[in-house]
Design a protein around this motif. Structure first.
Motif, PDB file in Angstrom:
ATOM      1  N   LYS A 106    -101.321 -86.253   1.816  1.00  0.00           N
ATOM      2  CA  LYS A 106    -101.664 -86.822   0.511  1.00  0.00           C
ATOM      3  C   LYS A 106    -102.164 -88.253   0.620  1.00  0.00           C
ATOM      4  O   LYS A 106    -102.944 -88.710  -0.215  1.00  0.00           O
ATOM      5  CB  LYS A 106    -100.434 -86.790  -0.411  1.00  0.00           C
ATOM      6  N   ARG A 120    -100.725 -72.911 -11.296  1.00  0.00           N
ATOM      7  CA  ARG A 120    -100.678 -74.379 -11.177  1.00  0.00           C
ATOM      8  C   ARG A 120    -100.027 -74.796  -9.864  1.00  0.00           C
ATOM      9  O   ARG A 120    -100.483 -75.727  -9.196  1.00  0.00           O
ATOM     10  CB  ARG A 120     -99.915 -74.977 -12.362  1.00  0.00           C
ATOM     11  N   GLN A 121     -98.958 -74.090  -9.502  1.00  0.00           N
ATOM     12  CA  GLN A 121     -98.279 -74.411  -8.248  1.00  0.00           C
ATOM     13  C   GLN A 121     -99.189 -74.101  -7.059  1.00  0.00           C
ATOM     14  O   GLN A 121     -99.299 -74.903  -6.123  1.00  0.00           O
ATOM     15  CB  GLN A 121     -96.979 -73.621  -8.143  1.00  0.00           C
ATOM     16  N   LYS A 124    -107.897 -81.288 -11.526  1.00  0.00           N
ATOM     17  CA  LYS A 124    -106.509 -81.692 -11.761  1.00  0.00           C
ATOM     18  C   LYS A 124    -106.254 -81.902 -13.253  1.00  0.00           C
ATOM     19  O   LYS A 124    -105.188 -81.557 -13.767  1.00  0.00           O
ATOM     20  CB  LYS A 124    -106.192 -82.978 -10.995  1.00  0.00           C
ATOM     21  N   SER A 166    -102.125 -76.678  -6.818  1.00  0.00           N
ATOM     22  CA  SER A 166    -101.783 -77.983  -6.247  1.00  0.00           C
ATOM     23  C   SER A 166    -101.808 -77.928  -4.722  1.00  0.00           C
ATOM     24  O   SER A 166    -102.254 -78.885  -4.062  1.00  0.00           O
ATOM     25  CB  SER A 166    -100.411 -78.429  -6.741  1.00  0.00           C
ATOM     26  N   GLU A 167    -101.367 -76.803  -4.148  1.00  0.00           N
ATOM     27  CA  GLU A 167    -101.412 -76.642  -2.694  1.00  0.00           C
ATOM     28  C   GLU A 167    -102.863 -76.500  -2.210  1.00  0.00           C
ATOM     29  O   GLU A 167    -103.241 -77.070  -1.181  1.00  0.00           O
ATOM     30  CB  GLU A 167    -100.593 -75.416  -2.285  1.00  0.00           C
TER      31      GLU A 167
END
Length: 716
Positions: free
Chosen positions: A390, A12-13, A98, A16-17
């Motif tokens: 972002k 998950r980490q 997501k 996200s990147e």
């Protein structure tokens, strides 16, 4: 937490990147569709997302991403053009991924129809471009046709793959990569086993194998690189394109050539005569390495295999980065803070002991503590560009919704801030950018009437200035109207001086409920935002100021300290109480004589080089008992281009300040932002300069500096 859950959290980490990288590249492609480098940069993280999802247990993400990857592969081949529809569809796919990353099973279940809808739209897009069966299942996929390594239409590669020893801990199976490589064409595999230790030394969670591959394929080198895409940062990979015509086969190494020819002989691509002709008269590679001085003759005689000799001549791979949980870093920063405080106490105690033997080890301890503190703090620092990226997606979506054409320009993304500061900065920046999009930038038609380009711009930049980072958000929109702001202030029941400067008028926007928007939208217009921004920046010990020119745009500058954990401060003392001023706001220190100021009517102002500066006496603000000394010290501070003088009894000097929270009881104390310990164990309060100015403004009129009090505004 079991190993499977830990692996999913790691994914998950990582995801996200990767998603942030994908969105960044999508926006670049939308801006420059013909740039193939952007397409390649988009394909890589997408491929990594698929592979990592498969080995981490997110099979739904892996399958879904495989469909997107298939489309992107057609785009790279020029079969599907880059259109706005395609970009929107991929963005929608990313939003769906997501959702899949969340642990909310209900949300994932509800979104299954969305997945089917997206895939059907991809299929329609392919059908419109005359591409049939774009999504094929693995079972129906035909086997690759035999490849002739000497054909001019095929390409040949030698690949060296040295996995990082922790590859298993990352949830990656190297055999899956080998299977994927074999799907590209004729692949011959040689395993290197020289690094395998004796049995009792083997760690089952580490990889000791490495591999050599000889690949013949009709695919390009990008397809080969894509196989190793999600292990390239944790492994050493060397890919070389070679010519393997029968005339150039002799250029290969002894072992690689023998292995290749042996396989070609087995498959019938060459005859036994051709095999013998190729291998005869070739110098042994071991002798070649001895002649080059890579290994000694004794090592060759001792029985080292050819692969071991080759491996000995190359440097082993070492991981350059590791992932560390943020809570561990926070704990480490706290320990370093305690160490800094203890070091200060030791320094004070030893200064009272007249022993020369303590000087050298004490200076060494101070130096090492300082270096350790700086290194630990630097570990938490990340480029602010990670936040800037972002906002590009956010701006694109909001601009489309409002039918505006807006470009986001970023600069200075390599300026670094503490991770905690960056996380808390996200919402304030969103508020400011949203205001610029909603009622800052005009619609294309309005801009053309004003003689502007139909495309508006928002520039987001950062620059480091000493111990602070200055962030600018600038747009070329309508700008702010000071008269309209004053009119709104009157409607809210505020009175103000007629001689307010333009900057002071703009500061009224930080009042709760004050908005210059003509209408309320679902984005902004209720006056909620800029007051939140101001509070957030103040909580970060930062400053914010607004500059604008009506009709030409607005610029908002935010200045923030690099870190909130340990700051450089100036220690002062008033009535036996110690205070810390953030050094980044300190301008100068001067002395004043109390009797002289008293003779001036206690107006609490001072004139320096024809500049009138209001004074803030700490003794009065905090109601500290005791008599004021005859000669007082004044520390001139500069906050948001507003200068004031902090009146104190004594200036002690620089202080490396470890910031400690005040606790629930005092967390809302006006004018204070934290506390720290001095070298002798006393407590020193850290002053919040913007809050201290507000505190002085809200004091009774007979105790408040007159200039400071009347300069801004009062409620009726």
């Amino acid at each position: 937490m079991n190993k499977s859950d830990s692996l999913k959290n790691i994914f998950r980490q990582e995801a996200s990147e990767l998603i942030a990288d994908i969105e960044e590249n999508l926006l670049n492609i939308e801006k420059d569709p013909e740039n193939k480098d952007f397409l390649d940069s988009l394909f890589r993280p997408m491929h990594t997302l698929k592979g990592s999802g498969a080995v981490s247990g997110f099979n739904d993400i892996a399958d879904f991403t495989h469909n997107i990857e298939t489309v992107l592969d057609r785009v790279r081949s020029g079969l599907i053009p880059v259109t706005r529809e395609l970009i929107d569809l991929i963005f929608k796919s990313i939003d769906q991924i997501k959702i899949m990353l969340k642990e909310d099973k209900a949300a994932i279940s509800e979104s299954k129809n969305t997945v089917s809808d997206i895939i059907s739209k991809f299929e329609k897009l392919a059908h419109d471009n005359n591409i049939q069966e774009i999504f094929e299942t693995q079972e129906t996929e035909p086997e690759p046709a035999p490849l002739n390594p000497c054909s001019e239409t095929n390409k040949n590669y030698t690949i060296e793959f040295y996995p990082g020893p922790e590859i298993f801990a990352a949830g990656i199976d190297p055999l899956l990569l080998i299977d994927e490589l074999r799907e590209l064409g004729l692949c011959m595999v040689e395993a290197r086993m020289s690094d395998i230790p004796i049995v009792h030394s083997i760690d089952p969670e580490k990889c000791y194998l490495s591999w050599n591959f000889t690949l013949t394929t009709s695919c390009g080198i990008d397809a080969v690189k894509d196989v190793f895409m999600f292990v390239e940062h944790s492994s050493r990979i060397k890919i070389q394109e070679i010519e393997t015509s029968r005339e150039t086969l002799s250029d290969l190494s002894e072992q690689g050539l023998f292995f290749l020819c042996e396989k070609l002989l087995e498959t019938g691509y060459i005859t036994a005569y051709e095999f013998n002709e190729t291998m005869s008269g070739r110098k042994n590679i071991s002798d070649t390495l001895v002649d080059a001085g890579v290994v000694s003759q004794q090592e060759v005689k001792s029985g080292l295999s050819t692969s071991e000799i080759i491996q000995k001549s190359e440097k082993g791979f070492k991981d350059s980065t590791i992932r560390v949980a943020l809570d561990k870093l926070d704990h480490l920063v706290n320990l370093v803070g305690e160490l800094t405080i203890t070091q200060s106490q030791i320094t004070r105690i030893t200064s009272e002991v007249k022993d020369a033997r303590l000087r050298k080890p004490l200076k060494t301890a101070e130096r090492l503590t300082g270096e350790l503190r700086n290194i630990i703090l630097s570990v938490r620092m990340i480029p602010i560009g990670t936040t800037f990226g972002k906002f590009r997606r956010y701006l694109r979506d909001m601009a489309n919704k409002l039918e505006k054409d807006i470009e986001l320009i970023t600069a200075g993304g390599d300026a670094e801030l503490d991770k905690t500061v960056i996380e808390k900065l996200n919402d304030p920046l969103i508020h400011i950018i949203r205001n610029s999009i909603d009622h800052g930038i005009e619609k294309p038609g309005e801009r053309e009437k004003k003689g502007k380009s139909p495309k508006g711009t928002i520039k987001l930049s950062a620059v480091q200035k000493g111990s602070r980072v200055c962030i600018n958000i600038e747009d070329d929109g309508t700008g702010l109207d000071p008269e309209k702001i004053l009119l709104k202030a009157e409607k809210m029941g505020l009175s103000y001086n007629k001689d307010l400067s333009e900057k002071e008028i703009f500061n009224l926007l930080f009042l709760p409920g004050l908005s210059t928007s003509e209408q309320i939208t679902n984005l902004s217009g209720r006056g909620v935002g800029m007051d939140v921004v101001k509070k957030a920046v103040d909580s970060l010990h930062g400053t914010i100021q607004i500059n604008s020119k009506k009709g030409h745009g607005t610029n908002i500058e935010i200045a923030l300290p690099l870190t909130l954990a340990i700051i450089d401060g100036l220690m002062i003392e008033t009535g036996g109480n110690f205070f810390i001023l953030p050094m980044g706001m300190v301008d100068k220190c001067i002395e004043i004589v109390y009797e002289n100021n008293k003779n001036q009517g206690n107006r609490n102002i001072i004139c320096i080089k024809k500049e009138v500066i209001p004074l803030i006496p700490l003794r009065e603000i905090f109601e500290i008992p005791g008599k004021r000394p005859d000669i007082e010290q004044v520390v001139i501070i500069d906050a948001e281009n507003f200068k004031a003088g902090i009146v104190t009894d004594r200036v002690i000097g620089d202080h490396q300040t470890v910031v400690k929270p005040l606790g629930k009881t005092f967390k809302n104390a006006e004018g204070l932002s934290g506390a720290t310990f001095t070298g002798d164990g006393n407590i020193a309060l850290i002053l919040d300069i913007p809050g201290l100015i507000r505190c002085a403004q809200q004091s009774p009129a007979d105790k408040t500096p007159e200039y400071l009090y009347t300069r801004i505004f009062n409620k009726k």
